[in-house]
Design a protein around this motif. Sequence first.
Motif, PDB file in Angstrom:
ATOM      1  N   HIS A 190      86.065  31.030 -77.790  1.00  0.00           N
ATOM      2  CA  HIS A 190      85.036  31.455 -78.729  1.00  0.00           C
ATOM      3  C   HIS A 190      83.647  31.157 -78.172  1.00  0.00           C
ATOM      4  O   HIS A 190      82.732  31.999 -78.253  1.00  0.00           O
ATOM      5  N   GLU A 191      83.462  29.972 -77.612  1.00  0.00           N
ATOM      6  CA  GLU A 191      82.164  29.602 -77.044  1.00  0.00           C
ATOM      7  C   GLU A 191      81.793  30.511 -75.878  1.00  0.00           C
ATOM      8  O   GLU A 191      80.639  30.931 -75.747  1.00  0.00           O
ATOM      9  N   ARG A 192      82.776  30.808 -75.038  1.00  0.00           N
ATOM     10  CA  ARG A 192      82.502  31.679 -73.897  1.00  0.00           C
ATOM     11  C   ARG A 192      82.115  33.076 -74.373  1.00  0.00           C
ATOM     12  O   ARG A 192      81.189  33.701 -73.837  1.00  0.00           O
ATOM     13  N   ALA A 193      82.831  33.593 -75.389  1.00  0.00           N
ATOM     14  CA  ALA A 193      82.537  34.929 -75.891  1.00  0.00           C
ATOM     15  C   ALA A 193      81.133  34.999 -76.488  1.00  0.00           C
ATOM     16  O   ALA A 193      80.390  35.966 -76.249  1.00  0.00           O
ATOM     17  N   GLU A 194      80.758  33.963 -77.265  1.00  0.00           N
ATOM     18  CA  GLU A 194      79.422  33.959 -77.875  1.00  0.00           C
ATOM     19  C   GLU A 194      78.332  33.848 -76.809  1.00  0.00           C
ATOM     20  O   GLU A 194      77.326  34.561 -76.858  1.00  0.00           O
ATOM     21  N   ARG A 195      78.545  32.961 -75.850  1.00  0.00           N
ATOM     22  CA  ARG A 195      77.561  32.778 -74.794  1.00  0.00           C
ATOM     23  C   ARG A 195      77.445  34.034 -73.938  1.00  0.00           C
ATOM     24  O   ARG A 195      76.343  34.452 -73.573  1.00  0.00           O
ATOM     25  N   THR A 196      78.573  34.653 -73.641  1.00  0.00           N
ATOM     26  CA  THR A 196      78.555  35.889 -72.848  1.00  0.00           C
ATOM     27  C   THR A 196      77.813  36.993 -73.577  1.00  0.00           C
ATOM     28  O   THR A 196      76.994  37.707 -72.985  1.00  0.00           O
ATOM     29  N   ALA A 197      78.094  37.155 -74.869  1.00  0.00           N
ATOM     30  CA  ALA A 197      77.426  38.191 -75.659  1.00  0.00           C
ATOM     31  C   ALA A 197      75.916  37.978 -75.691  1.00  0.00           C
ATOM     32  O   ALA A 197      75.129  38.929 -75.587  1.00  0.00           O
ATOM     33  N   ASP A 198      75.500  36.711 -75.820  1.00  0.00           N
ATOM     34  CA  ASP A 198      74.069  36.404 -75.848  1.00  0.00           C
ATOM     35  C   ASP A 198      73.413  36.737 -74.515  1.00  0.00           C
ATOM     36  O   ASP A 198      72.335  37.350 -74.465  1.00  0.00           O
ATOM     37  N   LEU A 199      74.068  36.351 -73.415  1.00  0.00           N
ATOM     38  CA  LEU A 199      73.511  36.623 -72.090  1.00  0.00           C
ATOM     39  C   LEU A 199      73.431  38.119 -71.812  1.00  0.00           C
ATOM     40  O   LEU A 199      72.452  38.608 -71.234  1.00  0.00           O
ATOM     41  N   LEU A 200      74.463  38.854 -72.226  1.00  0.00           N
ATOM     42  CA  LEU A 200      74.465  40.303 -71.991  1.00  0.00           C
ATOM     43  C   LEU A 200      73.387  40.997 -72.817  1.00  0.00           C
ATOM     44  O   LEU A 200      72.778  41.978 -72.365  1.00  0.00           O
ATOM     45  N   ALA A 201      73.161  40.501 -74.037  1.00  0.00           N
ATOM     46  CA  ALA A 201      72.096  41.071 -74.857  1.00  0.00           C
ATOM     47  C   ALA A 201      70.731  40.824 -74.208  1.00  0.00           C
ATOM     48  O   ALA A 201      69.863  41.711 -74.186  1.00  0.00           O
ATOM     49  N   ARG A 202      70.544  39.640 -73.658  1.00  0.00           N
ATOM     50  CA  ARG A 202      69.290  39.345 -72.959  1.00  0.00           C
ATOM     51  C   ARG A 202      69.159  40.173 -71.690  1.00  0.00           C
ATOM     52  O   ARG A 202      68.062  40.624 -71.332  1.00  0.00           O
ATOM     53  N   LEU A 203      70.305  40.382 -71.016  1.00  0.00           N
ATOM     54  CA  LEU A 203      70.291  41.206 -69.812  1.00  0.00           C
ATOM     55  C   LEU A 203      69.875  42.637 -70.128  1.00  0.00           C
ATOM     56  O   LEU A 203      69.139  43.275 -69.369  1.00  0.00           O
ATOM     57  N   ALA A 204      70.344  43.166 -71.258  1.00  0.00           N
ATOM     58  CA  ALA A 204      70.005  44.538 -71.642  1.00  0.00           C
ATOM     59  C   ALA A 204      68.514  44.689 -71.921  1.00  0.00           C
ATOM     60  O   ALA A 204      67.938  45.767 -71.708  1.00  0.00           O
ATOM     61  N   ALA A 236      64.250  39.717 -61.069  1.00  0.00           N
ATOM     62  CA  ALA A 236      64.674  38.346 -60.797  1.00  0.00           C
ATOM     63  C   ALA A 236      65.380  37.750 -62.010  1.00  0.00           C
ATOM     64  O   ALA A 236      66.403  37.058 -61.884  1.00  0.00           O
ATOM     65  N   ALA A 237      64.837  38.022 -63.205  1.00  0.00           N
ATOM     66  CA  ALA A 237      65.467  37.524 -64.426  1.00  0.00           C
ATOM     67  C   ALA A 237      66.833  38.165 -64.626  1.00  0.00           C
ATOM     68  O   ALA A 237      67.794  37.505 -65.058  1.00  0.00           O
ATOM     69  N   ARG A 238      66.945  39.441 -64.307  1.00  0.00           N
ATOM     70  CA  ARG A 238      68.227  40.134 -64.450  1.00  0.00           C
ATOM     71  C   ARG A 238      69.276  39.528 -63.516  1.00  0.00           C
ATOM     72  O   ARG A 238      70.432  39.344 -63.903  1.00  0.00           O
ATOM     73  N   ARG A 239      68.892  39.230 -62.275  1.00  0.00           N
ATOM     74  CA  ARG A 239      69.846  38.636 -61.338  1.00  0.00           C
ATOM     75  C   ARG A 239      70.324  37.275 -61.841  1.00  0.00           C
ATOM     76  O   ARG A 239      71.502  36.942 -61.730  1.00  0.00           O
ATOM     77  N   THR A 240      69.406  36.512 -62.405  1.00  0.00           N
ATOM     78  CA  THR A 240      69.778  35.198 -62.925  1.00  0.00           C
ATOM     79  C   THR A 240      70.768  35.338 -64.080  1.00  0.00           C
ATOM     80  O   THR A 240      71.764  34.599 -64.158  1.00  0.00           O
ATOM     81  N   LEU A 241      70.522  36.291 -64.967  1.00  0.00           N
ATOM     82  CA  LEU A 241      71.418  36.501 -66.109  1.00  0.00           C
ATOM     83  C   LEU A 241      72.788  36.994 -65.648  1.00  0.00           C
ATOM     84  O   LEU A 241      73.821  36.576 -66.184  1.00  0.00           O
ATOM     85  N   VAL A 242      72.804  37.887 -64.653  1.00  0.00           N
ATOM     86  CA  VAL A 242      74.086  38.354 -64.104  1.00  0.00           C
ATOM     87  C   VAL A 242      74.868  37.168 -63.544  1.00  0.00           C
ATOM     88  O   VAL A 242      76.077  37.019 -63.781  1.00  0.00           O
ATOM     89  N   ARG A 302      77.207  44.241 -64.436  1.00  0.00           N
ATOM     90  CA  ARG A 302      76.081  45.140 -64.186  1.00  0.00           C
ATOM     91  C   ARG A 302      76.230  46.480 -64.907  1.00  0.00           C
ATOM     92  O   ARG A 302      75.224  47.105 -65.264  1.00  0.00           O
ATOM     93  N   ALA A 303      77.462  46.919 -65.120  1.00  0.00           N
ATOM     94  CA  ALA A 303      77.674  48.232 -65.730  1.00  0.00           C
ATOM     95  C   ALA A 303      77.848  48.166 -67.244  1.00  0.00           C
ATOM     96  O   ALA A 303      77.761  49.197 -67.917  1.00  0.00           O
ATOM     97  N   PHE A 304      78.072  46.977 -67.794  1.00  0.00           N
ATOM     98  CA  PHE A 304      78.407  46.858 -69.210  1.00  0.00           C
ATOM     99  C   PHE A 304      77.208  47.226 -70.092  1.00  0.00           C
ATOM    100  O   PHE A 304      76.072  46.825 -69.835  1.00  0.00           O
ATOM    101  N   ASP A 305      77.495  47.992 -71.129  1.00  0.00           N
ATOM    102  CA  ASP A 305      76.480  48.391 -72.108  1.00  0.00           C
ATOM    103  C   ASP A 305      76.741  47.622 -73.394  1.00  0.00           C
ATOM    104  O   ASP A 305      77.617  47.980 -74.177  1.00  0.00           O
ATOM    105  N   SER A 306      75.978  46.570 -73.624  1.00  0.00           N
ATOM    106  CA  SER A 306      76.209  45.724 -74.792  1.00  0.00           C
ATOM    107  C   SER A 306      75.921  46.446 -76.101  1.00  0.00           C
ATOM    108  O   SER A 306      76.394  46.035 -77.161  1.00  0.00           O
TER     109      SER A 306
END
Length: 285
Positions: A30-44, A50-56, A97-101
Amino acid sequence: MSHPCRGYGIGLLVATFERVTPLRAEPSRHERAERTADLLARLARASDEAARRTLVDEVVELNLGVADSVAARYASRGVPLEDLRQVAYVALIRSVRAFDSERGFDFLAYSVPTMRGEIRRYFRDLGWMVRPPRRIQEMQARLSTARAELTFSLGRAPRPSELAEHLEVSVGDVEEALSSDAAFTPDSLDRPVGDGDDTLAQALGGLDPAQAAAEARAMLRPVVRVLGDRDRRILELRFVRGLTQQEIAEDIGITQMQVSRLLARIFRDLRQGLTGSADAAALVE
């Protein structure tokens, strides 16, 4: 094996492949899923490269355990586990890189089939112990791509019927390709069977006198299907009914010399349609 991640420009070389970072507690699912979703939303939303590479990097590192689990499912099939992990890691990076949140789907529902597909493609290219016909290998590659696309659009793993409809092929073709995974690690003939000391080789018995004919039919069937109606008619008259060239000529209304030339051309087409092996080409000599 050359490093699959060379050139990706991510800062995970040590953490990803050498895994020498300090040990820390793995997050719960659950923690991984929430953290991943948050990071992907920020990535979008991120526009700075540089910020995108860090988030990836962060998303990939957070989900390395998932990639390890996917790779482990294909262990002991003749390919080193470390190679499989590297293939899964590359697929994970591409998935991030290809995921569309904004589509609203769970990231793992997209990335896991993508990793599986890349590993299967790797097996198709390098890992076959018993190499199936080229058409099955090609279908495996198409299925790998289609499975990832449909999983992303459906939000779940696709059924064989859905894969067949997507690829515009028969369900039988899809099921045949899916079942060919056994070609990676076929059973050993020394494997014990039953309660006694018999091996699989002993249980198989002697050579089947019809084996050669069955193998010939299996290899020739797909290339015969693409022949024209007249060509198939000539083959039937010659090899099923046993007619002579003169009798074939009388049946279809041409000369015996024309039949001879047609047979030579049909044999040439069949040879070109086969996989290219000497044994297969010899079937139509």
